[in-house]
Design an enzyme around this catalytic site. Sequence first.
Site, PDB file in Angstrom:
ATOM      1  CG  ASP A  89      23.043  -3.176 -48.537  1.00  0.00           C
ATOM      2  OD1 ASP A  89      23.263  -3.545 -47.365  1.00  0.00           O
ATOM      3  OD2 ASP A  89      23.598  -2.180 -49.052  1.00  0.00           O
ATOM      4  CG  HIS A 174      26.082 -25.572 -32.063  1.00  0.00           C
ATOM      5  ND1 HIS A 174      26.758 -24.383 -31.951  1.00  0.00           N
ATOM      6  CD2 HIS A 174      27.036 -26.539 -32.054  1.00  0.00           C
ATOM      7  CE1 HIS A 174      28.046 -24.623 -31.889  1.00  0.00           C
ATOM      8  NE2 HIS A 174      28.252 -25.918 -31.950  1.00  0.00           N
ATOM      9  CG  HIS A 236      29.007 -22.998 -26.907  1.00  0.00           C
ATOM     10  ND1 HIS A 236      27.724 -22.927 -27.408  1.00  0.00           N
ATOM     11  CD2 HIS A 236      29.829 -22.735 -27.958  1.00  0.00           C
ATOM     12  CE1 HIS A 236      27.781 -22.637 -28.694  1.00  0.00           C
ATOM     13  NE2 HIS A 236      29.035 -22.527 -29.049  1.00  0.00           N
ATOM     14  CE  LYS A 336      38.791 -19.734 -31.844  1.00  0.00           C
ATOM     15  NZ  LYS A 336      38.130 -20.895 -32.475  1.00  0.00           N
TER      16      LYS A 336
END
EC number: 1.1.1.49
Length: 485
Positions: A89, A174, A236, A336
């Site tokens: 936890d 990334h 990004h 999106k």
Amino acid sequence: MQITDPFELILFGGLGDLARRKLLPALYLLHRDGRLGEGIICAVTRQQLDTDEFLARIEQALQQYVPADCLEPQHWQAFSARLRCVTLDLQQPEQYRQLQQALSSTDINRVYYLATGSELYTRICAGLHSSGLILPRSKIVLEKPIGHDFASAQAINAAVAEYFTESQIYRIDHYLGKETVQNLLVLRFANSLFEQQWNQKYIDHIQITISESLGVEQRAGFYDQVGAMRDMFQNHLLQLLCMTAMEPPARLDPDAIRDEKVKVLKALKPITGTAISDNVVCGQYDAGVSDGKPVPRYRDEPGVQPKSLTETFVAAKVEIENWRWSGVPFYLRTGKRLPDRTCEIVVQFKAIPHSIFPLQHKNTMANKLIFRLQPDEGIRLQLCEKRVGPGMSVRLMNLSLNPQDMRKVRVPEAYERLLHDVLSSNATLFLRDDELLEAWRWIDPVLQYWQASERRPEPYTSGSWGPAAATLLLARDGRLWEENS
């Protein structure tokens, strides 16, 4: 190149979405290719699982997210022998001592990867410190977004810095691990043909697009508190902008490259006040069709507030105030429920001053250098050539600049490269603390203006390229988005 230094990688959020989709598949592929060397991977999770159930879940994730031709029983058996599971936890500091049983007592190449929300970063660091688990060779990886504004990012930076030095902290984005992003640097700085034309004298404008065809899917609880500006634009898109616009570094080392990226962020022209309405567009997807199937509007997605003002689309006109880029607009967008999943950097060169060929629109026939980061990585140069046949009809053609070996070998995923870099202590493709804060410093006025004005995102139909205002953003300058590449 194989990592020869024995390692321990501790993955917080070890069975979460990011770990299952990206991190564990990347680690498996590194193992399969013989690049990991000796080491263990410890997944930290709140769930009580026995060994068989834990390994079954990871095997299922690999079957779903690793290419089928890369899955071999012998490699899975060897990889599974590296895996450990620790139930913990994260809110209870005393439980961190359970990690000691899974880790060595010596100071080895140890990486703590925080694939959790950034609100837990401080608590995790404090728990590791109180349990004596942070040693001189330990490193920590922080996933984006780090904070939700400048003040919170600054507070997280300061809190993590209490326990880790800057050289031990790896802030990951990334997109910087993609092959084409690194090839962008080589193409620019190893070829005088491009570098000498990489400025306001020859370039008309630059577009950077990151589009997703999916909606919020299972991330609604997270996304509705974050939105496209924090989730994609602040990290990004601005990172790709920096890689595209930076000056040549003095050396190919981490700090020299990051110094130049920080200079770009500091040179960004601030967008404040009423200029925000003119230069920044935000939208929210409405019902429509995606991949041939009807999809609901954002507000009707499970887990989204019925009156949510969270933006799922952002486009902006950005300017860099320095000699190289004076007068060259950068158009950035992300969203999106757009038609395709893609990521492209389009460098459009200035049109010829006068065309001797009839019926050719000089803007649509301009030369373009296109860097495609996903779904299929590659680089191509758009040129004009004569159409075969009588007369002097001109058409566009694409000259591929992809290396031949990219077609023959598997191109490593971004997380493969970045995880290998962390374990190898190579910080070149990771963000420095001042880099993170400069990005937030530039974004903050936009977020504050939106909150103060209670702005309402412009709706756009799912499956379209976003709200009409995004088209007008370029149309006012006599330009169009690149959408046919």
